[in-house]
Design a protein around this motif. Sequence first.
Motif: not given
Length: 427
Positions: A260-268, A320-325, A327-330, A334-337
């Motif tokens: 997630e931290r790597a993805a956030a950096l790349l997205e930015q 929190k992982a959603i099967k087939g969907g 990953i949520l992060i809080d 609260g949990f958000k995509p």
Amino acid sequence: MRRKLFAAFAAWTMLVLASLLPAPASAATGLDFGGPYVLVDAQSGDVYAEHDALRPWYPASTTKLMTAFVVFQALKAGEITLDSPVVMSKTAYGQAYASHFFKPGEVLTVDNALKVMLTRSANDMAMAIAESVGNGFDDFILRMNLEARRLGMSRSRFVNPHGLHDTRQVTTARDLALLTRAIMSEFPRYKHYFSIEAIQVKGAVRRNTNLLLGRFRGASGMKTGYICDSGWNIVATARRGGRELIAVVLGARNAVDRAERAAALLEQGFDRGIGLFAGSRGDITKISSGSSYAQAGNMRPVVCGGGKQVAASPEHPQYKAIKGGPILIDTGEGFKPSHIGPRSGKRQVVAVAAGGVDGSGTDELARRVIVANIGVLPRPRPAIIQAVSPQYATAFAPKEAAPEPIVDPASLLVAPPSLLPRPRPQP
């Protein structure tokens, strides 16, 4: 008036971008964020974001990037081919946290050995490669350090090919970014080894340890790593619209956290306008952040210490992982995509198996198989590399003179190891 408006707009934009960057590590521990990070443009070397990028850190299995790089150099020099043999020895098989896909005496091609090592981060396969390529283990470790020196990885030192914990084996986020850029620029034909989503071994499908593959738009590789002392590391690359970025995150708290931290950096880097300010944080070779640290960070108390559960926050996100969907992060609201989306399409699986090696040199291959089965490794020839590449030709004086230091110990800021360690006997 127009100049003042532009300056005000630029200042506002930089404030917005700064608010999007991960929270900095606290001055007290240096670990609240989870460790050093750097975001780099793969082509230009411009640094878009970084924190403690020169701080010594244990590489864990990101070490295998250098292991692969040495193999690529041997392929380039014509020492081996992709069909050359890699023999699984008893020593390799006995490495800690081994995959055990192949038993002692089994022989794979270099091609399949790379796929197993890089997709599943197999410690036994990394050792088998180091024993099989060149003149043996000592020679291979020497090559790793020579390549590090050539690439400017001045704060890195390697004593094993897999990344199992050794206090002497250290790197930095900056150095790993330098290595990744070298792989991408010098050996683009081999980039596919780092993007394999899963392998099939003896009927079983084993997925890549990099969670971004197939879940983050444009993800193209590279390598993960984990030991208690380093925390969860990742070197991640992604390509969009003709731009390719490299994110290095060291010392995250778990496998999802590092992704997630790597993805956030790349997205930015791709979507938040940081590219408009390319070079504003300097060239990758000009980084100084984290250089004052004398010792590698130690994440063991954080990730393996059995600490108490804490409330979700930006420094302590919960997932929190959603099967087939997705990953949520809080992070306290609260949990958000998260930035790690649902799997896109069917996972691509590559089959690997023993056999298929080049039939030339069958006497040597038979000898290696016998040695692997009885568990006695031959002492390699003197670790003097000849006819590999020009930089090696002058690296040593003739007649086995002692090699010059890989790096200046004062620059490394950690106790230098012996240059050519022997693998310890496995219990």
